[in-house]
Design an enzyme around this catalytic site. Sequence first.
Site, short mmCIF file in Angstrom:
data_model
loop_
_atom_site.label_atom_id
_atom_site.label_comp_id
_atom_site.label_asym_id
_atom_site.label_seq_id
_atom_site.Cartn_x
_atom_site.Cartn_y
_atom_site.Cartn_z
CG HIS A 117 -1.10 0.34 2.53
ND1 HIS A 117 0.06 1.61 2.97
CD2 HIS A 117 -0.54 -0.61 3.37
CE1 HIS A 117 0.29 1.45 4.42
NE2 HIS A 117 -0.39 0.14 4.36
CG ASP A 124 3.91 -21.24 11.21
OD1 ASP A 124 4.76 -21.42 11.85
OD2 ASP A 124 4.20 -21.42 10.20
CB SER A 169 2.56 -4.01 4.73
OG SER A 169 0.88 -3.59 5.06
#
Length: 465
Positions: free
Chosen positions: A247, A374, A389
Amino acid sequence: MGHRKKYTKWAGVLLVLLLILGGVSTPFRQFMALPAEMRLFTGSPKQLHLTLPASATVSIADPDVLAVNGARQNPVRVNLNQPLTLMSKQLGQTQLTLHLFGKVPLKRMMVRVLPEIRVIPGGQSIGVKLASDGVLVVGHHLVGSSRPSPGEKADIRVGDYIVEMDGHPVNEVNQVAQMVEKAGDEKRSVKTVIRRGHQRKTVSLQPELDRKENAFRIGLYVRDSAAGVGTFTFFDPGKGVYGALGHVITDMDTRQPIQVGGGKVVHSNVTSIEKGQTGDPGEKRAIFFRENQVLGSITRNTQFGIFGKMDQNPTSGLYEQAIPVGLSEEVKEGPAEILTVVEGQKVERYNIEIVHRIHQKFPATKGMIIKVTDPRLLKKTGGIVQGMSGSPIIQQGKLVGAVTHVFVNDPTSGYGTYIEWMLKDAGVLEKTGLHDGARFFYKEFPATGNFKGEGRNDRFFVEAM
C-alpha cells in the site's frame, strides 16, 4: 401458434420450479451465483462444479477462443452433475450460454482469456528511499513575532509542493534555503510555483529576517524525501519490473500520498522485532546496508505499493523461477502461506488462513481477511507487524496476494490485497475484468513500517531559510 404458447407456459412453470429449488438447494444456489464474467489464463483449464441433476447444452459464441470438455462441436451437450472443463484456446473474449435441457436459456457468461502471467515471489526485507516530486510543505511557523508568516501570506498550504522558485526547478530542501537567502539579501520576493493537487499556482513569497538567528525565513517546514522498510512482493523477469509494500507511502505529517520524484530500493537487514499486542501492532526494526547496491528504482507510489524498474531478482529469496499468479476469483478461503523475514535477511514460509475473501468491483487494498496460524511466527511477532506489508501470499502454488494491514485489536489477523491490483499498477497486467460484490470494513493499521521524512537534521524536517 398453439404449440408456441404451450411451450412458453411449460417453460414458465419450469422456471418457477427452478426458483423454488434455488431456495432450498445448495448446488442450485451455487449455480445461480456464477458471475456474469469469468477470466482465465491462456492454456489453463477452469472447472465449474454445478452438481445439478440435469442435462444441458453449452454454446460458445466464438469457439476459436474457448472449448468445453475438450469437444470440437458447438454447442456441446453436458451433464450438469459432472464438472464442466473450460479450456482456453487463444486470447480474446467470448460469450458462453447454458441452455437447460437444451432449450431453456438459463445462464449467459462472458469469458475472457488473458495471457499467462508468471512472476517471482519475494518476501525479502527492503529499504526504501523515496524522493518527492518537488519539496513538500508539512507545516508553518512564525518568523519572529510576525503574523501571519510569509508562507501563510502567500497562501502556501500544508500538502502543497514547491516545484519552482525564480524560474528554477526545485527538488531539494537546500535549494529552497539558497533561493530564500539570496532573495532576502537582495530585498525582494521569490516568484514561487506550487502544485496543489493537479493544479499549479504562482505566488509571490517575501522572505523575512529572523533577527534571533540573523537568517531569512519564509515560515514553512518542508521535506523532500521519506525512508523506511517494508517487504518485497514480486519481480517480473520478462518486463524487468517489481512491486513491493502492498500500500501507499504517505507523508508522516500531512498523511497524504507522496508524489514520486524518484527513489531507490536497497538491501535491508531485520535486527529485532517489537511483538504485536492488542492495541499495539508491533513492528520490524531493520537497518539499510550496502546502500550503494541499488536493487531498483521507484517510479510509482500507489495505493497498492511502490513500483519501478529492476534488473534482476534480489538475492536471499526462496524462488529463483517464476510461478503462476492467481486471479481474485481463484482465491479460496482456507490454508495459504506468506513469505517474509523476521531475522536478518532470511526469507521463510509461514502458514496462514484466508478466513474471508471479499468480492471487489473496484481495486481496493482490502481484498481478503487473513489470520496467522503458524506457531513459529506467532511466537516471534505475535502475528502481523509493521514492516510485513508486501509479504507475498501463496496458495496452491500460485501468488495470489500480499499482506497490507493488521487489525489493531487482533494482531494475529489483518488484510491482504489481491495480487492482480499490484500487477496492474506495475504494468504487468494491463486489464482485468471486474465483478460485482460486497464490501466489508474493519478497524486496521497499515503494516508497512514507519516511513519518516528525511530533511537536513534528525528531526526529519527543516525550516526553509
